[in-house]
Design a protein around this motif. Sequence first.
Motif: not given
Length: 185
Positions: A135-136, A114-118, A123-124
Amino acid sequence: MPLSFVAEPDKRLLAAAVRHLSRERFAILRAAGLLAGVAGLFCWLVLDAGLGSLFLGLALGLFVGVGIVELAARQATRLGVQRVGRPTTYCFGPDGAGFSTELMRSELSWAAIRSTAELPGQVILGLVGGGFVTVPVGGLTDDQHAQLRALLSENVGRRAAAVLPPVARPAAAEPKTLGVRPPTP
């Protein structure tokens, strides 16, 4: 174009992800701690309850606002490292994302993300059920990082292409009549 790479999430990155994703909950705990400290100060100044009430309010405020937040963050990080702290293969393609280690394999459609955060070095991916995947990306080349950003920006939150038909369930069998147990001698 699919992107695949191997990376190992570490404790520092996981701790940063936990703190980032829990910041609203932690802010509530910090506000409750501040409120407890203010209540102790109020009792001491206005109600003239003595220094004991001031110290009790401040101690309770520090415990709730700092202690519980730190304990919760450390516990979540420790559990996360136990679960995902091993080399992981990350695959991103047109159908979704996949993650695998020597112990497990998981695939997610783009509709499940549903979303990403950097954050720095990672990256989450926020999942529909409230979970997340870190995600490293520190070991990626600039081209791979740009490709991952493009894949995520194009596909995150995309609706599922087709709805699967419901699973056919076998017709219910005639209920068995339970026999009567013979009397015990």
